[in-house]
Write an enzyme that holds these catalytic residues in place. Sequence first.
Site, PDB file in Angstrom:
ATOM      1  CB  ILE A 160     -23.276 -50.747 -51.095  1.00  0.00           C
ATOM      2  CG1 ILE A 160     -24.776 -50.843 -51.393  1.00  0.00           C
ATOM      3  CG2 ILE A 160     -22.547 -51.943 -51.694  1.00  0.00           C
ATOM      4  CD1 ILE A 160     -25.095 -50.779 -52.877  1.00  0.00           C
ATOM      5  N   GLY A 161     -20.890 -49.577 -49.408  1.00  0.00           N
ATOM      6  CA  GLY A 161     -19.448 -49.529 -49.162  1.00  0.00           C
ATOM      7  C   GLY A 161     -18.934 -48.111 -49.331  1.00  0.00           C
ATOM      8  CB  SER A 162     -17.331 -45.753 -47.882  1.00  0.00           C
ATOM      9  OG  SER A 162     -16.754 -46.352 -46.745  1.00  0.00           O
ATOM     10  N   GLY A 163     -15.000 -45.695 -49.930  1.00  0.00           N
ATOM     11  CA  GLY A 163     -13.567 -45.653 -50.164  1.00  0.00           C
ATOM     12  C   GLY A 163     -13.048 -44.257 -49.896  1.00  0.00           C
ATOM     13  N   GLY A 164     -11.860 -43.982 -50.392  1.00  0.00           N
ATOM     14  CA  GLY A 164     -11.254 -42.698 -50.114  1.00  0.00           C
ATOM     15  C   GLY A 164     -11.946 -41.528 -50.786  1.00  0.00           C
TER      16      GLY A 164
ATOM     17  CB  VAL B 233     -21.481 -47.263 -53.242  1.00  0.00           C
ATOM     18  CG1 VAL B 233     -22.592 -47.815 -54.130  1.00  0.00           C
ATOM     19  CG2 VAL B 233     -20.285 -46.841 -54.097  1.00  0.00           C
TER      20      VAL B 233
ATOM     21  CE  LYS C 276     -17.553 -44.354 -57.045  1.00  0.00           C
ATOM     22  NZ  LYS C 276     -16.728 -45.091 -58.031  1.00  0.00           N
TER      23      LYS C 276
ATOM     24  CG  ASP D 258      -8.226 -50.345 -59.367  1.00  0.00           C
ATOM     25  OD1 ASP D 258      -7.282 -51.137 -59.130  1.00  0.00           O
ATOM     26  OD2 ASP D 258      -8.920 -49.855 -58.475  1.00  0.00           O
TER      27      ASP D 258
END
Length: 490
Positions: A14-18, A22, A37, A131
Amino acid sequence: MPARLGRYAVRRRIGSGGFATVWLAYDEQLDSPVAVKVLAENWTEDATVRQRFLEEGRFLRKVESPYVVSVYDAGELEDGRPYLVMSYADQGTLADRLEVEGLTPAQALEVVRQAGAGLQALHERGVLHRDVKPANVLFRTVEEGGAGAVRAMVADLGLGKALDVSSRLTMIAGTPSYVAPEQAQGEPLDPRADQYSLAAVAYLMLAGRPPYAHASLAAAAAPAPPPPVSTSERPLPPEVDAVVRRALAPDREDRWPDVTSFVAALDAALAPAVSAGAPAAWLPVDPDLTQPGARPTARPSVEPLADPVPPRRRRGRLVAGVLAGVVALAVGLGGGYAVQQRQVHDATVADDSGTLFVTVPHDWAAAAAPAGWTAPTDDGGRFPALSVGTSADWTDVQSADQGVFVAILPGTELPDRMPRHPECAEADEPVDGTVEGHDARTVLYTGCPGGVTVERVVQLAANRLLWVQIRSAHSATANAVLDDVETRGI
């Protein structure tokens, strides 16, 4: 892509960050899609980050609210990385919706009501979000009155803190355009910091523009008064501006006592603008947004495509870290086609060396050149590179086709000048920031043939740069592809 995470069958990312990735997965025992996650591999041994990741699950478990993303399960993979199993937001995020179209005042108010209820539930259980922004307001389909409806939920408590901890020690973090001044200054926090961020989101939905465009937390620490919420294009009662401005007061003592008070005041102020009432389905269910799809099946095989024609744009030079006049360089690309389909909406493509990976909409993977390139530098040299697009000609100057070019090249500092695109109507100012801890510079070009163009250069290592160019019909898609560029081994 892993086949399974614990007992959950993985469908796609679905997505990713630092700090985490997910995945959309499938709970075969309960016959339901879930979001899993997983802590990023490079943070597995960092005790502080690991603890923060696990705290997110604990914070969310404290709250049983329909307006906060739920955590159903937690576990640990064989390599030691923890994961959280959460409710799946099949209707995307508020950021997704605002990229496609604006919201009516009634719809904006309902988003504030529901997100505000989620934040108030967190606050009552001693948790700050810290956030709040459009990307962290998720939408999910629920059954109400025998029909599908959309519900807003607050999510991603990666920066969340227990109130007793925040009162003693606060890490300076957050998204500059939405963060409260006291948070940007590293002061002890209370729920009024989340109220400020929610007010900034409300301003964006009502005015059609954010109240601030802070480039850094330092700028967010001392904000100037924003323009009025009401405009000639979006007229609103004057009471609305007064309510939102109070919530955005730089001094927290001047804000509303709590989130509930702010939401109630905004409800009253907006009453003349929404007197007709919001429709029953205040946001329509969008079948084109991310959906869980069918039960997992074996991934289909993919036949190799013929070598595409390499991108044909003006060649430039990178000398002493200066990328001068480069528009789109992919000289020397060619070879096979390495693509792993995830499902009908996405595909992950890798270069031949296994260094570069990018996840793109499925139709972007029509033509790929993964064999590397000869970098346009004084000493040349062969480096990993990957071009993926809806056609082999996607990089032609006047083409409306879409695609992404990713490459490694030598360099010890970010370029002073970014590539220019005279075929585009406008170019934003370069934005300097970080991508997963690496210095980066990004420029967005609008009014281009077929949509937008994005150029990004990242200082990946002391002597290596990562260059990404994207051409897309929509900036939301370009941002998603930017987030899904991965490197390995560097």
